[in-house]
Design an enzyme around this catalytic site. Structure first.
Site: not given
Length: 231
Positions: A56, A93, A121, A204, A207
């Site tokens: 991402s 993801g 991730n 969040d 990002h």
């Protein structure tokens, strides 16, 4: 290196869970495929190809694709009149395991420079650093086998200390060691000067905002520019 990148793990994992379940990834795969096809549709385009292959962070989660750092790199390249075109193959993801599978399809198109941005991730999920290392090595090996002259840049990532000092240290070593053993270029930390800065990240906390991507662009450019200038 900006250690404020390390935010509370429980918050990070909560955000990750919303961002990368299997259903979301399956829905996004088609979008990524369509985007890549659109970026490679010009059959008469003779420019060399730079493929940004990541998660991402590369995809520009929460932003328009034109605001993500691969598009900003393209603008820089165009302004300098360099014969390269950038393809954004970021998938939200993505783990190194799924990336190791997806790279087979991506290598069906000619690639001159491969920028690998994967592993974040894995770290947030607590995947074994050796597993992450193995998957990244496989991606590098596949790219070199398919295109022996390919130039590869590996973007480094770090994990929160909440994972434990031993895990964090083992994870941190993956990128410089792989870069050295494979003789590829290294971006020490993709989110340098961005990670952990609230004003440069979306709500969040993970990002980058559009402004954050401008800084990431400069970080990537420091390593990419010398590669573009090599014969």
């Amino acid at each position: 290196m900006n250690r404020k990148f390390f935010i509370p793990l429980i918050f990070v994992l909560g955000t990750l869970a919303c961002n990368s379940p299997q259903q979301q990834q399956e829905q996004t795969m088609q979008n990524v495929a369509d985007t890549v096809r659109a970026q490679t549709s010009a059959a008469t385009d003779t420019r060399k190809v730079i493929l940004f292959f990541g998660n991402s962070l590369t995809a520009g989660f929460g932003l328009e694709i034109e605001q993500a750092f691969p598009a900003l790199i393209q603008r820089r390249i165009d302004s300098l009149g360099l014969p390269y075109r950038c393809i954004n193959a970021g998938l939200s993801g993505e783990t190194t395991a799924s990336g190791n599978t997806r790279i087979d399809w991506m290598l069906e198109q000619p690639i001159d420079i491969l920028v690998i941005e994967l592993g974040g991730n894995d770290g947030l999920r607590g995947i074994s650093p050796e597993e992450t290392r193995k998957n990244l090595q496989s991606i590098i090996s596949k790219a070199k086998a398919k295109y022996p002259a390919i130039k590869i840049i590996l973007a480094g990532m770090e994990v929160p200390p909440n994972m434990g000092p031993d895990y964090a240290a083992a994870f941190r070593k993956i990128y410089p060691e792989l870069a050295k053993s494979n003789k590829v270029e290294l971006i020490p930390f993709l989110l340098d000067k961005v990670g952990g800065e609230p004003s440069l990240n979306l709500p969040d906390g993970i990002h980058p905002t559009a402004e954050g991507h401008l800084i990431v662009t400069e970080t990537v450019w420091k390593t990419l520019q010398p590669v573009l200038e090599k014969p």
